[in-house]
Motif scaffolding. Structure first.
Motif, mmCIF file in Angstrom:
data_model
loop_
_atom_site.group_PDB
_atom_site.id
_atom_site.type_symbol
_atom_site.label_atom_id
_atom_site.label_comp_id
_atom_site.label_asym_id
_atom_site.label_seq_id
_atom_site.Cartn_x
_atom_site.Cartn_y
_atom_site.Cartn_z
ATOM 1 N N SER A 18 -20.317 107.395 10.554
ATOM 2 C CA SER A 18 -20.790 106.194 11.239
ATOM 3 C C SER A 18 -22.041 105.687 10.538
ATOM 4 N N SER A 19 -22.246 104.386 10.592
ATOM 5 C CA SER A 19 -23.461 103.801 10.014
ATOM 6 C C SER A 19 -24.527 103.560 11.090
ATOM 7 N N LYS A 20 -24.162 103.798 12.351
ATOM 8 C CA LYS A 20 -25.124 103.577 13.436
ATOM 9 C C LYS A 20 -26.154 104.707 13.452
ATOM 10 N N ARG A 21 -27.409 104.318 13.563
ATOM 11 C CA ARG A 21 -28.451 105.332 13.545
ATOM 12 C C ARG A 21 -29.648 104.895 14.381
ATOM 13 N N LEU A 22 -30.462 105.879 14.687
ATOM 14 C CA LEU A 22 -31.633 105.682 15.524
ATOM 15 C C LEU A 22 -32.849 106.235 14.794
ATOM 16 N N THR A 23 -33.931 105.494 14.797
ATOM 17 C CA THR A 23 -35.175 105.958 14.164
ATOM 18 C C THR A 23 -36.052 106.628 15.211
ATOM 19 N N LEU A 24 -36.509 107.833 14.901
ATOM 20 C CA LEU A 24 -37.387 108.575 15.799
ATOM 21 C C LEU A 24 -38.825 108.450 15.321
ATOM 22 N N LYS A 25 -39.749 108.331 16.287
ATOM 23 C CA LYS A 25 -41.162 108.213 15.982
ATOM 24 C C LYS A 25 -41.934 109.413 16.526
ATOM 25 N N ASN A 26 -42.992 109.759 15.837
ATOM 26 C CA ASN A 26 -43.938 110.737 16.355
ATOM 27 C C ASN A 26 -44.655 110.077 17.536
ATOM 28 N N PRO A 27 -44.510 110.596 18.752
ATOM 29 C CA PRO A 27 -45.101 109.920 19.908
ATOM 30 C C PRO A 27 -46.628 109.932 19.923
ATOM 31 N N THR A 28 -47.221 110.791 19.113
ATOM 32 C CA THR A 28 -48.679 110.866 19.037
ATOM 33 C C THR A 28 -49.251 109.811 18.110
ATOM 34 N N THR A 29 -48.544 109.513 17.007
ATOM 35 C CA THR A 29 -49.058 108.576 15.994
ATOM 36 C C THR A 29 -48.228 107.304 15.869
ATOM 37 N N GLU A 30 -47.012 107.301 16.443
ATOM 38 C CA GLU A 30 -46.056 106.191 16.354
ATOM 39 C C GLU A 30 -45.501 106.001 14.950
ATOM 40 N N GLU A 31 -45.668 106.990 14.090
ATOM 41 C CA GLU A 31 -45.108 106.933 12.740
ATOM 42 C C GLU A 31 -43.636 107.359 12.762
ATOM 43 N N ASP A 32 -42.810 106.743 11.905
ATOM 44 C CA ASP A 32 -41.412 107.131 11.780
ATOM 45 C C ASP A 32 -41.324 108.543 11.200
ATOM 46 N N ILE A 33 -40.520 109.401 11.836
ATOM 47 C CA ILE A 33 -40.391 110.770 11.338
ATOM 48 C C ILE A 33 -38.956 111.158 11.005
ATOM 49 N N ALA A 34 -37.970 110.445 11.545
ATOM 50 C CA ALA A 34 -36.582 110.835 11.288
ATOM 51 C C ALA A 34 -35.641 109.694 11.628
ATOM 52 N N GLN A 35 -34.477 109.758 11.011
ATOM 53 C CA GLN A 35 -33.367 108.905 11.426
ATOM 54 C C GLN A 35 -32.182 109.805 11.746
ATOM 55 N N ILE A 36 -31.544 109.522 12.872
ATOM 56 C CA ILE A 36 -30.372 110.296 13.269
ATOM 57 C C ILE A 36 -29.173 109.365 13.348
ATOM 58 N N TYR A 37 -28.081 109.807 12.736
ATOM 59 C CA TYR A 37 -26.833 109.040 12.794
ATOM 60 C C TYR A 37 -26.092 109.375 14.085
ATOM 61 N N LEU A 38 -25.410 108.384 14.633
ATOM 62 C CA LEU A 38 -24.774 108.508 15.943
ATOM 63 C C LEU A 38 -23.255 108.572 15.781
#
Length: 472
Positions: A18-38
């Motif tokens: 799948s090409s659908k994905r979600l970007t995860l952020k560090n909740p402390t800094t709001e920086e992008d830390i990961a992308q997960i495919y769905l």
């Protein structure tokens, strides 16, 4: 930035189609830390068929074989305990002290279930019958983001003990910790197809899991709203269910409670996991004559609570997991203000000293009305509602005046008196004079709209059993 683009099916890491994905952020800094495919429905279907096929052989393995598997998983997780802790703090924002304790307890569940397995009564005989407990089959597991590793372990350990197989849909927001866990599981060399994990959303792959005819039971931890949807889906094929749902837990201070000693426990419960806990004691019932003293002690204690970087050992309250949850809590605080509750401290907006991070101000409302939205609904953030009462009977009525019944807390200088009061609360769990019991694997689950069934130690094994009678 880490990319999570693989499911774990039949003992292999398989690339998600799948090409659908979600970007995860560090909740402390709001920086992008990961992308997960769905994942797609087809990938969930593949995992379920794999688990169903594997169950035929795995269910026939010996107790010794399963005990060995439990030990290997424990040992492998223990080796990577610090990494699991660091990832949970990074992507969820739970304080490191809480995460360290919870991670250790989760890993040790495999040893606890192994010990239970030694004496578990699979077969009971009498003169004319044999009663057999056997694994229910394929168990579908859907878990939330607020205690990811704990929920993975508390489902996998009893399922393996009983010879069941699993298909797990973890929360999308815990992808990094889940990946590290799966790598440990893979290194533990468990039989292929016993544990299968599919990343994705509840609306897509979760729906498939709860409706699929080859899934024999569902274990779900999450909101009551989603639990009702799962209940409806499971009814189509009469699946077994264990549902651990929402809570709006009362903390009752009886007349003789030592307030100076009790208030730290009150806030420890109310702000547990930064308030993101189903068992949080978010309703504080106080004798009317002692409200002013309680208000003073709450303010003094909250001022001492360190808010901020969850990696700091002294931090007691971290951020909400993401912007969505931050906004949800803000909406509830706004509702409390608009409905006329007295704001003692906290309130709207981010904690002032932080330019980044989803930090909610620790908030306390004084509420004269039990019907307020903030009193009746689960907020899942650091918001405490204080409710005065005139008599202990009124306190009991108020404690039970809720749709929920997951946890409760009672504080008194007289333990016998507290026990008698606790027995009358309609809740699956009541703690006396503590916010964190030292009991080992007691049953956990809710009454009313807080769920069905119980988990914990032997109770987890019972939840994943079918019972067969053979008569002569």
């Amino acid at each position: 930035m880490k990319i999570i683009d693989q499911n774990y099916i039949n003992g292999e890491f398989k690339t998600i189609d799948s090409s659908k994905r979600l970007t995860l952020k560090n909740p402390t800094t709001e920086e992008d830390i990961a992308q997960i495919y769905l994942s797609t429905p087809a990938e969930m279907d593949e995992a379920i068929h794999c688990a169903a096929t594997t169950f035929e052989s795995f269910s026939q393995t010996s107790i010794d074989t399963r005990m060995d598997i439990l030990q290997r998983i424990h040992d492998e997780l223990h080796k990577y305990e610090e990494e699991l802790i660091d990832l949970a703090v990074l992507e969820f924002g739970a304080t490191i002290t809480t995460t360290r304790r919870r991670t250790k307890n989760a890993i040790n569940l495999f040893l606890a279930i192994k010990e239970e397995l030694k004496s578990y009564d699979f077969i009971k005989k009498d003169d004319y019958s044999i009663t057999i407990k056997e694994g229910v089959g394929v168990i579908g597991v859907i878990i939330p983001w607020n205690a990811n590793l704990a929920h993975l372990c508390s489902n996998i350990a009893p399922a393996i003990a009983l010879g069941c197989t699993l298909v797990i849909k973890p929360s999308e927001f815990n992808a990094l910790e889940t990946q590290a866990f799966l790598e440990c599981l893979h290194r533990a060399n468990i039989p292929k197809g016993v544990v299968n994990v599919v990343h994705g959303t509840g609306e897509v792959v979760g729906e498939i899991l709860t409706k699929h005819p080859l899934v024999n039971a569902i274990s779900f931890i999450g909101s009551t709203k989603t639990g009702k949807r799962i209940f409806e889906n499971c009814s189509k094929t009469i699946k077994r269910m264990t549902l651990e749902l929402g809570g709006k837990s009362p903390t009752v201070l009886l007349e003789d409670a030592n307030l100076a000693e009790v208030i730290p426990h009150v806030l420890s419960s109310a702000y547990s996991n930064s308030g993101q806990a189903c068992h949080a004691g978010s309703r504080l019932l106080v004798p009317k004559a002692k409200v002013n003293e309680v208000k003073r002690l709450l303010l003094e204690t909250i001022q001492k609570l360190k808010i901020g970087d969850p990696k700091n050992e002294e931090t007691k309250i971290g951020p909400m997991i993401n912007q969505t949850q931050f906004n949800t809590v803000q909406d509830y605080i706004k509702s409390g203000i608009e409905e006329g509750a007295q704001l003692l401290c906290g309130g709207l907006g981010r904690v002032q000293e932080f330019e980044k991070g989803y930090f909610v101000k620790p908030t306390v409302f004084i509420c004269q009305d039990q019907t307020l939205k903030i009193v009746q609904e689960e907020i899942f953030g650091p918001v405490l509602c204080v409710l005065p009462y005139e008599s202990e009977q009124e306190a009991l009525n108020m404690a039970n005046d809720t749709l929920f019944g997951l946890s409760a807390y009672v504080f008194s200088s007289d333990e016998t008196k507290a026990y008698e009061f606790a027995k009358q609360i309609r809740s699956g769990r009541v703690l006396i004079n503590t916010a964190a019991s030292k009991a080992k694997n007691p049953p956990f689950g809710g009454m009313k709209q807080s769920g069905l069934g119980r988990m914990g130690g032997r109770y987890s094994m019972d939840a994943f059993c079918e019972i067969k009678s053979i008569l002569f």
